[in-house]
Write a protein that holds these residues in place. Structure first.
Motif, mmCIF file in Angstrom:
data_model
loop_
_atom_site.group_PDB
_atom_site.id
_atom_site.type_symbol
_atom_site.label_atom_id
_atom_site.label_comp_id
_atom_site.label_asym_id
_atom_site.label_seq_id
_atom_site.Cartn_x
_atom_site.Cartn_y
_atom_site.Cartn_z
ATOM 1 N N THR A 303 72.660 66.939 19.292
ATOM 2 C CA THR A 303 73.725 67.358 18.375
ATOM 3 C C THR A 303 73.191 68.302 17.315
ATOM 4 O OG1 THR A 303 74.828 65.216 18.677
ATOM 5 C CG2 THR A 303 75.490 66.537 16.775
ATOM 6 N N SER A 304 71.978 68.028 16.852
ATOM 7 C CA SER A 304 71.346 68.871 15.838
ATOM 8 C C SER A 304 69.848 68.968 16.126
ATOM 9 C CB SER A 304 71.575 68.305 14.435
ATOM 10 O OG SER A 304 71.051 66.978 14.344
ATOM 11 N N GLY A 315 68.843 65.226 16.380
ATOM 12 C CA GLY A 315 69.888 64.272 16.062
ATOM 13 C C GLY A 315 70.641 63.844 17.309
ATOM 14 N N SER A 317 73.989 61.953 17.371
ATOM 15 C CA SER A 317 75.008 61.390 16.483
ATOM 16 C C SER A 317 75.830 60.273 17.107
ATOM 17 C CB SER A 317 75.941 62.509 16.002
ATOM 18 O OG SER A 317 76.578 63.130 17.099
ATOM 19 N N ASP A 331 78.092 54.103 17.668
ATOM 20 C CA ASP A 331 77.996 55.423 17.031
ATOM 21 C C ASP A 331 77.345 55.396 15.652
ATOM 22 O OD1 ASP A 331 79.349 56.558 19.235
ATOM 23 O OD2 ASP A 331 81.289 56.071 18.355
ATOM 24 N N GLY A 333 74.408 56.542 15.134
ATOM 25 C CA GLY A 333 73.663 57.795 15.074
ATOM 26 C C GLY A 333 72.173 57.539 14.928
ATOM 27 N N TYR A 367 77.739 58.334 12.524
ATOM 28 C CA TYR A 367 77.300 59.592 13.140
ATOM 29 C C TYR A 367 76.106 60.211 12.414
ATOM 30 C CZ TYR A 367 81.837 59.148 15.455
ATOM 31 O OH TYR A 367 82.908 58.681 16.173
ATOM 32 N N GLY A 369 72.756 61.957 11.905
ATOM 33 C CA GLY A 369 72.086 62.967 12.716
ATOM 34 C C GLY A 369 72.990 64.086 13.179
ATOM 35 N N MET A 370 74.222 64.128 12.676
ATOM 36 C CA MET A 370 75.106 65.245 13.022
ATOM 37 C C MET A 370 74.494 66.571 12.582
ATOM 38 S SD MET A 370 77.997 66.028 14.481
ATOM 39 C CE MET A 370 79.013 64.552 14.487
ATOM 40 N N VAL A 383 75.365 62.637 7.583
ATOM 41 C CA VAL A 383 76.005 61.425 8.104
ATOM 42 C C VAL A 383 77.506 61.540 7.811
ATOM 43 C CG1 VAL A 383 75.797 58.893 8.231
ATOM 44 C CG2 VAL A 383 73.894 60.245 7.337
ATOM 45 N N SER A 434 78.387 67.578 7.593
ATOM 46 C CA SER A 434 78.596 68.157 8.930
ATOM 47 C C SER A 434 77.496 69.136 9.302
ATOM 48 C CB SER A 434 79.932 68.905 8.987
ATOM 49 O OG SER A 434 80.992 68.104 8.564
#
Length: 445
Positions: A303-304, A315, A317, A331, A333, A367, A369-370, A383, A434
């Motif tokens: 995700t990241s 990440g 997430s 979820d 993360g 979430y 690690g977004m 987060v 985000s």
């Protein structure tokens, strides 16, 4: 106390004894207060020393803010933070008369990605349509495309903003035989990176010639001209396309380092996710070795991505805690640390790392690690699903040491520091965290 003792009718020896005790207590209290303040100052000094004098600020995306999305600007010591671009703020008219004043709309998802290069801030708005939804006849037009995505550009002070690529603008490709066009749900500018005088842009919703949502990387000149589809999607690089499949979302995250390109593919293998490492020219690409991680469906590894001198941080997430059948573990993360070669990955924060998840008191749909950013000795982690103390999903940013230890809830969410959700006026659905980008003074030179 001392004055009241002098007014009592007591023997002088006893008075002197009680007076001495009073003075001793007062000194102990003063010393305790001094020690507490000294420890606090020492802790702050350690943080500032680790961040360095050149630390400036962190830009934090809140892609759900006011329904449009926003970017916050915060100091790295966690003392000051404010809504900087988008959201509830109007954009100032640009000094450059060739630019139009920026307007963003509900659903634009402004702040989905952030990058800084050459004294400019680049902000992705992955939900941006190719026409204004309130224009007469726009939605009914055959040329209307929703959620194509767009990339905005501002100076470091948040002025002279303009829509830079995608969205309401056509691509300037006078030297390209087949002009680049965006389509509905491409989600252009989900990620950006810079390398060898080129701008690279992640387009995770891009279809291939015969495969849906394969994902793509676009490549443009730094001035936004002469864009082409570089990897994945409808590009001519068949070697990469052959390794991708429907719904992989190739290009969700993106970073360059030492002539290599690291690309997040978080929906690979039923959403367990992966990261692809490519040479900078895209001639050779391989996936990370993740066999030891026991990734599960919808973990969304990739995700990241961020990078330090010695490691890649990734990440995931959608990673759940254990037991994975417990809804309270869904979820949470997680953040993984891998070698630069894509091997030796380990789960260092959240997810199935029971000790870490428990210390952070992670909850379902946090979430973690977004988004991720590295600066000096610290990891900053977005987060966006994090609740505040009123159970509103405002989002938050955590800060940890690079080895995953000493984590704190830094800004927003349930932070007990100077910048909690209430002091920032964060609201349910803001998705604060985000995206992240740490800007040091070196960027302004």
């Amino acid at each position: 106390m001392l004055q009241s003792l002098s007014n009592l009718n007591i023997p002088s020896n006893l008075y002197r004894f009680l007076l001495a005790i009073g003075v001793m207590k007062l000194c102990i209290a003063c010393q305790s207060t001094y020690t507490s303040e000294q420890n606090k100052t020492q802790n702050e000094s350690v943080t500032k020393e680790n961040l360095g004098d050149d630390a400036s600020y962190i830009l934090i995306g809140a892609k759900g803010r006011a329904g449009k999305g926003a970017v916050f600007k915060c100091t790295l010591d966690g003392y000051e933070c404010y809504e900087f671009l988008g959201g509830n703020k109007r954009f100032s008219p640009p000094e450059n008369r060739s630019y139009k004043t920026v307007n963003i709309f509900n659903g634009d998802v402004f702040g989905a990605s952030i990058n800084v290069f050459n004294k400019k801030i680049f902000i992705g708005a992955t939900g941006r349509d190719n026409k204004k939804a309130n224009d007469t006849g726009s939605i009914s037009s055959a040329n209307y495309k929703d959620e194509v995505g767009s990339l905005f550009e501002c100076d470091l002070e948040g002025n002279d903003c303009r829509e830079f690529l995608g969205g309401h603008l056509p691509f300037e490709n006078s030297q390209v035989i087949v002009p680049v066009k965006l389509f509905s749900s491409d989600h252009f500018a989900a990620s950006t990176a810079f390398s060898q005088n080129k701008l690279l842009i992640g387009v995770p919703g891009r279809d291939g010639n015969d495969v849906d949502d394969i994902g793509s990387i676009f490549q443009c000149n730094l001035d936004g001209k002469y864009c082409s589809e570089f990897l994945g999607g409808k590009s001519k690089n068949k070697a990469v396309i052959s390794q991708l499949a429907t719904d992989d979302s190739f290009g969700t995250s993106l970073i360059t380092s030492n002539n290599f390109l690291y690309i997040g593919v978080p929906n690979k293998n039923s959403g367990s996710g992966s990261v692809m490492k490519c040479t900078i020219d895209g001639s050779k690409c391989d996936f990370f070795n993740l066999k030891n991680l026991r990734l599960a469906s919808n973990n969304n590894f990739g995700t990241s991505i961020t990078i330090s001198k010695t490691n890649i941080y990734v990440g995931a997430s959608g990673r759940s805690g254990v037991p994975i059948t417990d809804p309270q573990q869904y979820d949470l993360g997680a953040v993984f640390k891998c070698g630069l070669d894509g091997n030796n990955c380990s789960e260092i924060i959240g997810g199935e790392n029971k000790e870490s998840a428990a210390k952070l008191k992670l909850g379902p749909r946090d979430y973690l690690g977004m988004s991720i950013a590295v600066f000096k000795e610290y990891l900053f982690i977005g987060v966006p699903g994090r609740m505040n103390f009123q159970n509103q999903r405002t989002g938050a940013v955590f800060r940890c040491d690079l080895n995953g230890s000493n984590c704190i809830e830094f800004i927003g969410g349930k932070s007990t520091g100077y910048l909690d959700s209430e002091s920032l006026d964060l609201l349910d659905g803001d998705q604060f965290g985000s995206s992240l980008f740490v800007v040091s003074k070196s960027y302004a030179k």
